[in-house]
Design a protein around this motif. Structure first.
Motif, mmCIF file in Angstrom:
data_model
loop_
_atom_site.group_PDB
_atom_site.id
_atom_site.type_symbol
_atom_site.label_atom_id
_atom_site.label_comp_id
_atom_site.label_asym_id
_atom_site.label_seq_id
_atom_site.Cartn_x
_atom_site.Cartn_y
_atom_site.Cartn_z
ATOM 1 N N TRP A 1 0.825 -1.220 0.000
ATOM 2 C CA TRP A 1 0.000 0.000 0.000
ATOM 3 C C TRP A 1 0.848 1.255 0.000
ATOM 4 O O TRP A 1 1.867 1.278 0.703
ATOM 5 C CB TRP A 1 -0.907 0.005 1.229
ATOM 6 N N PRO A 2 0.456 2.288 -0.689
ATOM 7 C CA PRO A 2 -0.684 2.324 -1.609
ATOM 8 C C PRO A 2 -0.432 1.387 -2.795
ATOM 9 O O PRO A 2 0.693 1.348 -3.302
ATOM 10 C CB PRO A 2 -0.717 3.780 -2.093
ATOM 11 N N GLY A 3 -1.478 0.686 -3.221
ATOM 12 C CA GLY A 3 -1.299 -0.219 -4.346
ATOM 13 C C GLY A 3 -2.478 -1.135 -4.565
ATOM 14 O O GLY A 3 -3.442 -1.134 -3.787
ATOM 15 N N PRO A 4 -2.405 -1.946 -5.646
ATOM 16 C CA PRO A 4 -3.562 -2.721 -6.112
ATOM 17 C C PRO A 4 -3.781 -4.031 -5.367
ATOM 18 O O PRO A 4 -3.906 -5.095 -5.977
ATOM 19 C CB PRO A 4 -3.232 -2.962 -7.587
ATOM 20 N N LEU A 5 -3.787 -3.945 -4.036
ATOM 21 C CA LEU A 5 -4.065 -5.130 -3.217
ATOM 22 C C LEU A 5 -5.167 -4.802 -2.215
ATOM 23 O O LEU A 5 -5.043 -3.862 -1.424
ATOM 24 C CB LEU A 5 -2.814 -5.583 -2.449
ATOM 25 N N THR A 6 -6.244 -5.592 -2.241
ATOM 26 C CA THR A 6 -7.335 -5.470 -1.271
ATOM 27 C C THR A 6 -7.197 -6.611 -0.269
ATOM 28 O O THR A 6 -7.039 -7.763 -0.662
ATOM 29 C CB THR A 6 -8.699 -5.533 -1.994
ATOM 30 N N ILE A 7 -7.242 -6.248 1.016
ATOM 31 C CA ILE A 7 -7.041 -7.242 2.073
ATOM 32 C C ILE A 7 -8.361 -7.436 2.831
ATOM 33 O O ILE A 7 -8.981 -6.461 3.254
ATOM 34 C CB ILE A 7 -5.935 -6.785 3.049
ATOM 35 N N ILE A 8 -8.782 -8.697 2.967
ATOM 36 C CA ILE A 8 -9.988 -9.009 3.745
ATOM 37 C C ILE A 8 -9.560 -9.332 5.172
ATOM 38 O O ILE A 8 -8.755 -10.252 5.391
ATOM 39 C CB ILE A 8 -10.732 -10.241 3.180
ATOM 40 N N VAL A 9 -10.109 -8.572 6.123
ATOM 41 C CA VAL A 9 -9.826 -8.794 7.550
ATOM 42 C C VAL A 9 -11.157 -8.823 8.303
ATOM 43 O O VAL A 9 -12.213 -8.527 7.719
ATOM 44 C CB VAL A 9 -8.931 -7.666 8.122
ATOM 45 N N GLY A 10 -11.130 -9.151 9.590
ATOM 46 C CA GLY A 10 -12.327 -9.064 10.413
ATOM 47 C C GLY A 10 -12.791 -7.613 10.464
ATOM 48 O O GLY A 10 -11.978 -6.697 10.511
ATOM 49 N N ALA A 11 -14.125 -7.392 10.460
ATOM 50 C CA ALA A 11 -14.651 -6.018 10.408
ATOM 51 C C ALA A 11 -14.884 -5.460 11.799
ATOM 52 O O ALA A 11 -15.373 -6.173 12.686
ATOM 53 C CB ALA A 11 -15.963 -5.991 9.621
ATOM 54 N N SER A 12 -14.546 -4.186 11.970
ATOM 55 C CA SER A 12 -14.879 -3.475 13.199
ATOM 56 C C SER A 12 -16.394 -3.312 13.287
ATOM 57 O O SER A 12 -17.073 -3.179 12.263
ATOM 58 C CB SER A 12 -14.208 -2.101 13.177
ATOM 59 N N LYS A 13 -16.914 -3.273 14.490
ATOM 60 C CA LYS A 13 -18.364 -3.102 14.674
ATOM 61 C C LYS A 13 -18.824 -1.707 14.238
ATOM 62 O O LYS A 13 -20.016 -1.475 14.025
ATOM 63 C CB LYS A 13 -18.721 -3.321 16.150
ATOM 64 N N GLN A 14 -17.871 -0.778 14.106
ATOM 65 C CA GLN A 14 -18.223 0.606 13.718
ATOM 66 C C GLN A 14 -18.633 0.696 12.247
ATOM 67 O O GLN A 14 -19.284 1.657 11.854
ATOM 68 C CB GLN A 14 -17.022 1.563 13.912
ATOM 69 N N VAL A 15 -18.225 -0.295 11.452
ATOM 70 C CA VAL A 15 -18.462 -0.190 10.008
ATOM 71 C C VAL A 15 -19.920 -0.495 9.679
ATOM 72 O O VAL A 15 -20.515 -1.402 10.261
ATOM 73 C CB VAL A 15 -17.530 -1.172 9.263
ATOM 74 N N SER A 16 -20.482 0.291 8.760
ATOM 75 C CA SER A 16 -21.859 0.065 8.314
ATOM 76 C C SER A 16 -22.028 -1.369 7.824
ATOM 77 O O SER A 16 -21.225 -1.871 7.048
ATOM 78 C CB SER A 16 -22.180 1.034 7.167
ATOM 79 N N ARG A 17 -23.126 -2.006 8.262
ATOM 80 C CA ARG A 17 -23.344 -3.386 7.819
ATOM 81 C C ARG A 17 -23.705 -3.425 6.339
ATOM 82 O O ARG A 17 -23.662 -4.468 5.693
ATOM 83 C CB ARG A 17 -24.412 -4.075 8.666
ATOM 84 N N TYR A 18 -24.069 -2.274 5.786
ATOM 85 C CA TYR A 18 -24.352 -2.227 4.351
ATOM 86 C C TYR A 18 -23.068 -2.379 3.533
ATOM 87 O O TYR A 18 -23.068 -2.902 2.434
ATOM 88 C CB TYR A 18 -25.069 -0.929 3.988
ATOM 89 N N VAL A 19 -21.953 -1.897 4.090
ATOM 90 C CA VAL A 19 -20.665 -2.023 3.403
ATOM 91 C C VAL A 19 -20.264 -3.489 3.300
ATOM 92 O O VAL A 19 -19.787 -3.949 2.266
ATOM 93 C CB VAL A 19 -19.563 -1.237 4.151
ATOM 94 N N THR A 20 -20.456 -4.222 4.387
ATOM 95 C CA THR A 20 -19.961 -5.595 4.447
ATOM 96 C C THR A 20 -20.997 -6.607 3.980
ATOM 97 O O THR A 20 -20.733 -7.813 4.016
ATOM 98 C CB THR A 20 -19.555 -5.951 5.891
ATOM 99 N N GLY A 21 -22.171 -6.144 3.581
ATOM 100 C CA GLY A 21 -23.220 -7.071 3.176
ATOM 101 C C GLY A 21 -23.619 -7.984 4.334
ATOM 102 O O GLY A 21 -24.017 -9.127 4.131
ATOM 103 N N GLY A 22 -23.491 -7.466 5.569
ATOM 104 C CA GLY A 22 -23.878 -8.217 6.753
ATOM 105 C C GLY A 22 -22.841 -9.232 7.204
ATOM 106 O O GLY A 22 -23.057 -9.964 8.170
#
Ligand code: TXA
Ligand code: MG
Length: 310
Positions: A83-104
């Motif tokens: 980073w910065p760069g073309p890699l997306t990392i999947i990690v556990g989500a914080s409870k603060q994040v909108s559930r719409y972002v994570t698709g629940g």
């Protein structure tokens, strides 16, 4: 090129959508902490609600703001390296994040894009920006500001024009919440580079719909039917289709794989604009970035029919 950062910031604060350039493809961005704004992304794209979005942050430190504590060491290592760069990392989500972002889901996809306009926007906004590729669901991603305007028109409050995208296909997605670590979508950061960085093997081909939401067999698809053929087979097939009266666009590039990736979506958009019914395209070799390009070609071809060789 017009870069009206102030207008973009006002729009984001008002819960509206802003399209912005990244090094991969253009993103359709919304304030990731605003549920209504995030829902608007799904409405505009026509995207099913269970297809989670990538959240963009301005620096590796932003990972901690959207990830559940503790952030895994492997995620930090990959973030520092790529980073910065073309890699997306999947990690556990914080409870603060909108559930719409994570698709629940309880995981979240995060990246820091490598583009000065995107970084300026993220830096000035100071919050994460949720952004899928700026195209209608299932269609070819936008790699220029004009592509975005053609595809999404008035539904985007502001389009930041940062010129054509340097890489041209979407980021690599790596999921570090599972064992072994798995690559959900190939991209410009290769499996070899990830393995070298981590000093361990990763699973290279995710399969099955539960593994990778949104990784449909048919995706990135133009209106025309796509056939992926080795060069030697093109002449005969094109002649056959033309005898049947079909309008055929032939894409047989003699360019580097970087140039191929950068141009691919532009070629597909152009073939659609020209009213092609068939696109016959010769793939790059299956190595490095070519592996990711062939993945997109396979999906553009709709999951592979008889004529498609990859
Ligand atoms: O290069 C890119 O990644 C671009 C630019 C704009 O950053 N974005 C992009 O977003 O390609 P999108 O929404 O078109 O693709 C994101 C993919 C989804 O199809 C989904 O499969 C995956 O990311 N994804 C998002 N969150 C996930 C999660 N929690 N678990 C697994 N996959 C996830
Ligand atoms: Mg997309």
């Amino acid at each position: 090129m017009t870069i009206d950062l102030e207008a973009a910031l006002r729009a984001l604060h008002a819960g509206e959508l802003v399209a912005f350039p990244t090094e991969t493809v253009y993103g359709l961005g919304a304030d990731a902490t605003n549920d209504a704004a995030v829902q608007r992304i799904f409405a505009v794209k026509g995207r099913p609600h269970d297809h989670p979005l990538i959240v963009h942050v301005g620096s590796p430190a932003g990972l901690a703001a959207v990830a559940r504590d503790p952030v895994p060491d492997v995620a930090r290592t990959l973030a520092e390296r790529f980073w910065p760069g073309p890699l997306t990392i999947i990690v556990g989500a914080s409870k603060q994040v909108s559930r719409y972002v994570t698709g629940g889901r309880d995981t979240i996809a995060v990246r820091v894009p490598d583009h000065p306009v995107a970084l300026a926007l993220l830096g000035a906004f100071g919050r994460p920006i949720a952004a899928p590729s700026a195209n209608r669901f299932g269609k070819v991603s936008a790699t220029t500001a004009d592509d975005v305007r053609t595809e999404l028109g008035d539904e985007v409050a502001v389009v930041l024009d940062g010129g054509p995208c340097r890489i041209g296909i979407e980021s690599t997605i790596v999921d570090v919440t599972v064992e072994p670590i798995v690559i959900l979508r190939p991209g410009a950061v290769t499996a070899d580079e990830i393995e070298t960085t981590l000093g361990r093997a990763v699973e290279r081909e995710a399969s099955g719909p539960s593994r990778a939401p949104g990784m449909l067999a048919s995706h990135y698809a133009p209106r025309a039917r796509v056939e992926v053929l080795e060069r030697a087979a093109v002449g005969e097939r094109v002649a056959q289709l033309r005898r049947r009266g079909m309008r055929v666009a032939v894409i047989d590039p003699h360019v580097s794989v970087e140039e191929y990736a950068r141009s691919l979506y532009g070629w597909l958009h152009a073939a659609d604009r020209d009213g092609a019914e068939y696109i016959v395209i010769v793939p790059p070799p299956d190595e490095g970035l070519g592996h990711a390009v062939r993945d997109r070609l396979r999906k553009a071809a709709g999951g592979g029919h008889a004529e498609t060789v990859i």
